[in-house]
Structure formats: structure tokens, C-alpha cells
Design a protein around this motif. Structure first.
Motif, PDB file in Angstrom:
ATOM      1  N   GLY A 378       0.798  -1.128  -0.095  1.00 37.73           N
ATOM      2  CA  GLY A 378       0.073   0.028   0.046  1.00 37.73           C
ATOM      3  C   GLY A 378       0.713   1.233  -0.076  1.00 37.73           C
ATOM      4  O   GLY A 378       0.131   2.197  -0.320  1.00 37.73           O
ATOM      5  N   PHE A 379       2.213   1.129   0.215  1.00 37.77           N
ATOM      6  CA  PHE A 379       2.896   2.302   0.312  1.00 37.77           C
ATOM      7  C   PHE A 379       4.224   2.320  -0.737  1.00 37.77           C
ATOM      8  O   PHE A 379       5.044   2.983  -0.754  1.00 37.77           O
ATOM      9  CB  PHE A 379       3.586   2.338   1.767  1.00 37.77           C
ATOM     10  N   GLU A 380       4.351   1.024  -1.465  1.00 39.94           N
ATOM     11  CA  GLU A 380       5.535   0.768  -2.192  1.00 39.94           C
ATOM     12  C   GLU A 380       5.681   1.773  -3.022  1.00 39.94           C
ATOM     13  O   GLU A 380       7.247   2.032  -3.511  1.00 39.94           O
ATOM     14  CB  GLU A 380       5.590  -0.646  -2.669  1.00 39.94           C
ATOM     15  N   ASP A 381       4.815   2.486  -3.753  1.00 38.77           N
ATOM     16  CA  ASP A 381       5.157   3.282  -4.944  1.00 38.77           C
ATOM     17  C   ASP A 381       5.267   4.664  -4.369  1.00 38.77           C
ATOM     18  O   ASP A 381       5.297   5.980  -5.090  1.00 38.77           O
ATOM     19  CB  ASP A 381       4.110   3.221  -5.877  1.00 38.77           C
ATOM     20  N   LYS A 382       5.242   4.927  -3.039  1.00 36.94           N
ATOM     21  CA  LYS A 382       5.297   6.217  -2.465  1.00 36.94           C
ATOM     22  C   LYS A 382       6.289   6.278  -1.638  1.00 36.94           C
ATOM     23  O   LYS A 382       7.360   7.430  -1.631  1.00 36.94           O
ATOM     24  CB  LYS A 382       3.771   6.223  -1.711  1.00 36.94           C
ATOM     25  N   VAL A 383       6.726   5.247  -0.589  1.00 29.36           N
ATOM     26  CA  VAL A 383       7.753   5.441   0.446  1.00 29.36           C
ATOM     27  C   VAL A 383       8.859   4.080   0.207  1.00 29.36           C
ATOM     28  O   VAL A 383       8.144   2.879   0.312  1.00 29.36           O
ATOM     29  CB  VAL A 383       7.051   5.271   1.763  1.00 29.36           C
ATOM     30  N   GLN A 384      10.068   4.242   0.325  1.00 30.43           N
ATOM     31  CA  GLN A 384      10.943   3.231   0.354  1.00 30.43           C
ATOM     32  C   GLN A 384      11.875   3.828   1.339  1.00 30.43           C
ATOM     33  O   GLN A 384      12.510   4.925   1.333  1.00 30.43           O
ATOM     34  CB  GLN A 384      11.516   2.909  -1.178  1.00 30.43           C
ATOM     35  N   LEU A 385      12.295   2.728   2.192  1.00 34.02           N
ATOM     36  CA  LEU A 385      13.203   3.185   3.246  1.00 34.02           C
ATOM     37  C   LEU A 385      14.405   2.294   2.968  1.00 34.02           C
ATOM     38  O   LEU A 385      14.443   0.899   2.521  1.00 34.02           O
ATOM     39  CB  LEU A 385      12.785   2.840   4.723  1.00 34.02           C
TER      40      LEU A 385
END
Length: 691
Positions: A378-385
Motif C-alpha cells: 500500500g506504500f511501495e510506490d510512495k515510500v521506500q526506506l
């Protein structure tokens, strides 16, 4: 006249002595307790750490930072490589042993500031010097000369627990400058915590985690495709290690060395991979891949929850004896996909090509070769750490993703430092220096991870990637390994598919690929007869063809199945870094070394660091002006600098310790105070009676 002398009664004199003793004794208790409390609070590191014996001491060291030896050996004579590899693996073993001695001698080191140097670093330097001398001899015996700089690489340094690590500032996804105060203060950096009853282990700590819902989007826009782009994809389904094949070897960087990795690996695909596997062994092996034409080996360090579980390796090297503790988590999906290049057609990979992405020692080496990517569904295309573990909202899974180097020198299947024969494409997708574009291996691992909790600066039941012990389980050390053992016809089919812009392989459903030579049907059967967690497959005999390989062909989906919690971003079709294919796969947040250079988890830099034997590779490369590239890894500290968004607060501010702890710490002082008061009362009564 006779002098009249008056003597005090003996009882009053004794009472005076008793009163003085009470006052002195009580005062002593108070003073000792105050001094002990002050010393203890300083040695515990971060506030709220109630078990200072498991923490890094204030005046001590968090970990050991050793210069790079393998990185200086870009050219090693072929006949000397086997011996040099073993010597480099021995350097890793020496550091691991020195780190164990350092962490077990905290009390002595707190009392003697020189004990780390005298008892740990001095002997380590002598041992490393002997290894370096043997490496130089190996070169000489092969008719070559080792680099002159090797002698200076014997000396290691201790990284202080309270050292702040300042890394080069990058930019976040909104283009605003970050303020990167690397490391954690007050001993928290390497101190480690006891995770839910697990045995004492260094790391991770609370500062290694961040609530992903409070991190600003940081995934940059993908480059556009050129007219000669290769936009197809090829999927190979190889299961999730349902066979439970594990070992702590690394046949790429430490061939012939048992426990060369010093941490546990998951394996899918080839079932004959251990430290002693030859290319012939790999070619003859069983495979868990549905398409039997893919006997490649895919392996990565396991993920664990430090919940106190005594795993099968709790008393083994590479496991509990080297700080890798807790329950081993099995990925619920392991998606393996090969994709094309946005600017050119791809060529076939050579058989037995070896590629390692990421740096297992990035915490001490620095972030130059780091290629870790952590996110949540749900966040992969927005946030990568890269340097933080995400805390995912309810209903969202932890995602580890990898995008391997996609440019090959056209000649070598490996290099002395396991890096220079492959490289990343630049920001536009071009391969520089005469390198050729090859299918880019992308991997996406999904885990159901119990969310850790943060309380008073401590993390309970943390999860962490296995690693070298001195790397203290930092997220930035994540890495992945691959050896190509596709048969020739299936590799040719893959390249044709990708260059033609088709979607092929297992489950692609277009009828244009996936059959290969192995007769793969594109479907899989549920695994049967899986070993129990306490009966893993460990280092099988390569000649045996592996153990129960057919049992691990576990179905793997190419789309996320877990919806995010209410109020979180919806799962969109995952993007792919550097590619414009539109298919599911890995999000490559950035391809710039400068993006990695801003990670707060990276250790102090200065001079070369140990890369060889530590699974390091080229960083993602951009043009020389890459310092201006957007950063891909905001941290909890970074988000406080970004625009008007409020600071992400992941560590609640609260009073340290509960009432029981407070009473335990204060009762000696309270008792001393009572004794002092009693002594004063006795003195007062004596004075009144004598008047």
C-alpha cells in the motif's frame, strides 16, 4: 585549690559514639547510592533501558569498524583467488570474534578506557596483519604484486557508543534539504536490547524503526522509455523456501568456507547451494522453480522476530552464537521477475553469472554500496526506506525489495571484489563504459510481521534482518544474491520475450513463454511434506541433488493480497525503479549513490572499508552530478525537516521506569536518610540530658 573535674557518664559517651556512627553510616549509604545511580544512568545508554548489562556502556564502543581489504583487490591473479578468498573470509571471522569479546567485556571496559584498545583492537590488528601478509604471499606466488596500501588496512577502530555520525546531506522527495544526524546518541546506537525475552543481542534499537504512515513520499519519477526500449517481463516462480533450506555459507564470496556469511540465508531455486558447491553441482541440482529450466540460485538473509523463540540455530555459529536470534520468518510471497531496459534491448546473461546487490556491511562500510529497500504493501510506490525498518499499519505487510545490477561487462561471470563485472544503469537507464544491458533481476519478498512496539525509547519484539554481528542488525545491511543457472534455451526465450515487450514466464498467461525446456506448466502445487521449523535442510551434500526440492514449489502471486488499513493509501500497481514497464515488481526508489549517502544508519566513513566477503556491489549509478539526485530514504528525523509536515514521533516521551524500579533504586538512600535522622535525634537527647 584542688581542681574539680567532672566526667561525663559512660552511658552518654557511648550514646554519642552510637549517634555519630548512625550519621556516618547513613550518610555513606546516601552518597554511594547517588554515585551508583549517576553511573548507572550513564552506562545504560538510551533513556528507559532497564537492563544496562545488555547495553553498550557509555565510555565503551558500539561496534568495530575495519578498513576494506577486499575492495583494494579489484585485480587478483586467477590462480590465487581461492586462497585469497579464504584469507578474506578469515578477516570476517576475526572481526566477528573480536566483536563478541568486546560485547562480553563491557564491565572491564567501563572501568578501563584503554581495555578496548589493549584487549581487542591491538590483538585484532596483529591477526589481520598476518592475514594480509599471507595475501601478499599469494600474489607473489602467482607472479603478481599486491597493492602497496594493504599494510595500512590492518588497523581497526572502535565506534564509540555516543558518537554522532554526520553523513552527506541529500534531498527528500520534495527537494528539501535533509538534516542527517546519523547514529543514535547515548549508547543506543549499538547497545542492543532484549527483544521480548530473547537472549542479549546488539540491535536493533527503537531508532531503527519508523511509522511508515508518517514518512513523506520519496519515490522519484521513473525515466521514460526510449525508442529501443525492452519493455517485456519474465516471471520465474520458485517458492518461498518451504523446504526450509538454510545455511550460513556464501558460495560467491567465501567458497569452501563453512559459515562464511556469519548469518543465515534463505534459499529458493537451486537446492545444492552451499559453500562447497561447484558450477557442475549447481548445473545438476534439483530446483524449486516451477520451470525446471531455471536452476538458478536465489538467496538472502533471513528475517527474524526477536520474540524469545529458541530457533534450531540458537546455539550455532551464524545463529544465536553470533547475535542472530529469534523466530525465523518465512516470506509469504517471493516474487522473482526479470525486466528490460528503458533505453536498449537486452542480451543474454552468461551461465553462472554471479551478482550480489546491497552491502551486508553497510553500517560500518558506509552507504555507498547499500541497496536495501523496505516498505509496506500500500506504500511501495510512495515510500521506500533504506536505513529504517517500517512499522506497517494493520492489514499491511512488510516488503523487502531488490533491484539488481542490470549492466554487464560482456566478459566475466564474476570479479575479484564481486562488483566490477556488473553495474547499475544510470538515471536514464543507459549502461556506461561499454557495458551491455542484461535482464534486470527484481525480487519482492512479503512478510506478515507482528508490529513491534516502541515504549520509552525501547522496542519490544523487534524484527530484523540477519547479518554480521558487528553490523548490529541495521536495516541498511540488507542484501541479495543470485547465480544464473538458466539453461541456454530458456535464457534465450527470456531475452526474446523481454525485447519483444511481452509478459512471459510462470503465470504470465499470454501463451508465449514459460514452457521452456523444463516442461513448466505455469501452475504450482501446494508444498507437501514440509520439514518442521526445527528440522531445516542445512548445507546438503551437493552431489545428492538437494533435499525434497519438489516440495517447495509454493504458489506466489504477483499482486499484493493484503489491503491496507483504513485511512492508508490504496495499493496501486507497483512501480519499477528505472523502468517504465507498468508491470508488478520492485520499486527502486533511487539510483543515485547520493541518495544512499544520506542514510542516518550509516556508520562513520573515512578511508576504505571491508567490502570483500561482505556481499557488496556497485551502488546505483547516475551521472557525475548525482549529488543533486533526490534522496530516497527519509527517516524519522528527516520528516521533521520536510515542509510543513509535523515531526514523526515514534518514541513516546514518558518518565523512565515504573514505581517498582524507582523503589528498588532508592531504598538504600532512604535507609541511609533514616539512619542520619536517628543519629541526630540521639545527639539531641544526649545534649538535653547533660544540661
Amino acid at each position: 585549690m584542688r581542681r574539680n573535674t567532672r566526667r561525663r557518664p559512660m552511658g552518654a559517651q557511648r550514646a554519642t559514639f552510637a549517634a555519630a556512627a548512625l550519621i556516618l553510616g547513613g550518610g555513606g549509604l546516601v552518597a554511594v547510592n547517588v554515585y551508583a545511580s549517576a553511573t548507572e544512568s550513564g552506562s545504560a545508554g538510551a533513556p528507559g533501558q532497564a537492563n544496562p548489562s545488555n547495553q553498550t556502556w557509555a565510555s565503551g564502543a558500539a561496534t568495530i569498524d575495519c578498513p576494506d581489504v577486499g575492495g583494494k583487490l579489484a585485480e587478483v591473479p586467477q590462480q590465487a583467488r581461492a586462497d585469497v578468498d579464504k584469507e578474506l573470509a578469515l578477516l570476517d571471522q576475526q572481526v566477528s570474534e573480536a566483536y563478541a569479546r568486546m560485547t562480553s567485556g563491557q564491565q572491564a571496559q567501563a572501568q578501563d578506557a584503554n581495555s578496548v584498545q589493549n584487549a581487542i583492537l591491538g590483538p585484532l590488528k596483529e591477526k589481520r596483519g598476518a592475514v594480509i601478509d599471507r595475501i601478499k604471499t599469494d600474489f607473489k606466488d602467482a607472479g603478481a604484486e599486491a597493492p602497496n596500501s594493504l599494510d595500512a588496512l590492518a588497523t581497526c577502530t572502535a565506534v564509540p557508543a555516543d558518537q554522532t555520525q554526520n553523513n552527506a546531506g541529500g534531498q527528500n522527495g520534495n527537494g528539501e534539504q535533509q538534516n542527517n544526524n546519523g547514529g543514535q546518541n547515548g549508547g543506543q546506537q549499538g547497545g542492543g536490547q532484549q527483544g521480548g525475552g530473547a537472549s542479549a543481542v546488539s540491535g536493533p534499537v527503537a531508532a531503527d524503526f519508523v511509522d511508515i504512515t508518517k514518512v513523506q513520499p520519496n519515490v522519484p519519477q521513473k525515466p521514460g522509455s526510449g525508442g529501443n526500449a525492452s519493455t517485456g517481463t519474465f516471471i520465474s516462480s520458485c517458492g518461498v523456501n518451504a523446504n526450509k533450506k538454510f545455511n550460513t555459507d556464501n558460495v560467491i564470496v567465501a567458497p569452501g568456507v563453512t559459515n562464511g556469511a556469519h548469518h543465515l540465508h534463505d534459499y529458493v531455486g537451486n537446492q545444492s547451494n552451499d559453500a562447497f558447491a561447484t558450477n557442475d553441482d549447481l548445473a545438476k541440482a534439483e530446483t524449486t522453480c516451477q520451470n525446471q529450466g531455471d536452476k538458478s540460485t536465489y538467496y538472502w538473509p533471513v528475517l527474524r522476530v526477536q520474540d524469545g523463540t529458541q530457533e534450531f540455530d540458537a546455539d550455532r555459529n551464524g545463529g544465536g552464537l553470533e547475535g542472530n536470534v529469534g523466530k525465523v520468518l518465512q516470506a509469504k510471497q517471493a516474487q522473482i521477475e526479470f525486466i528490460g531496459n528503458p533505453q536498449s534491448k537486452v542480451v543474454e546473461m552468461p551461465t553462472f553469472l554471479r551478482i550480489i546487490t546491497g552491502d551486508a556491511k553497510a553500517f560500518t562500510n558506509g552507504p555507498a554500496n547499500a541497496n536495501a529497500h523496505w516498505s509496506c504493501t500500500g506504500f511501495e510506490d510512495k515510500v521506500q526506506l533504506t536505513d529504517k525498518y517500517p512499522i506497517c499499519p494493520q492489514g499491511s505487510s512488510v516488503v523487502r525489495s531488490f533491484a539488481f545490477q542490470s549492466c554487464w561487462d560482456g566478459q566475466n561471470i564474476d570479479s575479484a571484489n564481486h562488483r566490477t563485472h556488473v553495474a547499475f544503469a544510470d538515471a536514464n537507464g543507459n549502461c556506461a563504459g561499454g557495458f551491455k544491458a542484461i535482464p534486470q533481476l527484481t525480487m519482492r519478498l512479503l512478510y506478515d510481521v507482528p508490529a513491534p512496539t516502541l515504549d520509552n525509547g525501547q522496542v519490544k519484539n523487534p524484527y530484523a534482518v540477519d547479518g554480521f554481528p558487528e553490523q548490529v542488525h541495521k536495516a541498511i545491511t540488507d542484501h541479495d544474491d543470485f547465480i544464473n543457472v538458466f539453461d541456454a534455451s530458456l535464457m534465450r526465450e527470456m531475452v526474446d520475450c523481454i525485447n519483444a515487450g511481452r509478459q512471459c514466464g510462470d503465470g504470465a498467461g499470454d501463451g508465449n513463454g514459460g514452457g521452456g525446456n523444463g516442461g513448466g506448466t505455469g501452475t504450482s502445487e501446494p508444498s507437501q511434506g514440509e520439514p518442521t521449523p526445527d528440522q531445516p535442510t542445512l548445507s546438503p551434500d551437493p552431489s545428492s541433488g538437494g533435499n525434497d526440492a519438489t516440495a517447495s514449489a509454493t504458489p506466489t502471486d504477483t499482486q499484493t493480497t493484503q489491503p491496507p488499513a483504513a485511512g492508508t493509501p490504496e495499493t496501486t500497481e507497483p512501480t519499477r525503479g528505472g523502468q517504465a514497464t507498468g508491470h508488478s515488481g520492485v520499486v527502486k526508489a533511487d539510483t543515485s549513490p547520493s541518495a544512499a549517502a544520506s542514510h542516518t544508519a550509516a556508520a562513520p566513513q573515512g578511508g576504505a572499508h571491508e567490502h570483500h566477503g561482505s556481499e557488496t556491489t556497485h551502488p546505483a549509478q547516475t551521472p557525475a552530478t548525482g549529488a543533486d539526485a533526490p534522496s530516497a530514504q527519509p527517516t524519522a528525523q528527516d520528516t521533521s525537516q520536510a515542509g510543513s509536515q509535523s515531526q514523526s514521533q515514534t518514541e513516546p516521551q514518558a518518565v523512565t521506569g515504573d514505581l517498582a524500579d524507582t523503589g528498588t533504586n532508592l531504598w538504600p538512600a532512604a535507609g541511609g536518610g533514616v539512619l542520619v535522622i536517628a543519629g541526630l535525634v540521639v545527639l539531641l537527647r544526649i545534649r538535653r540530658s547533660s544540661v
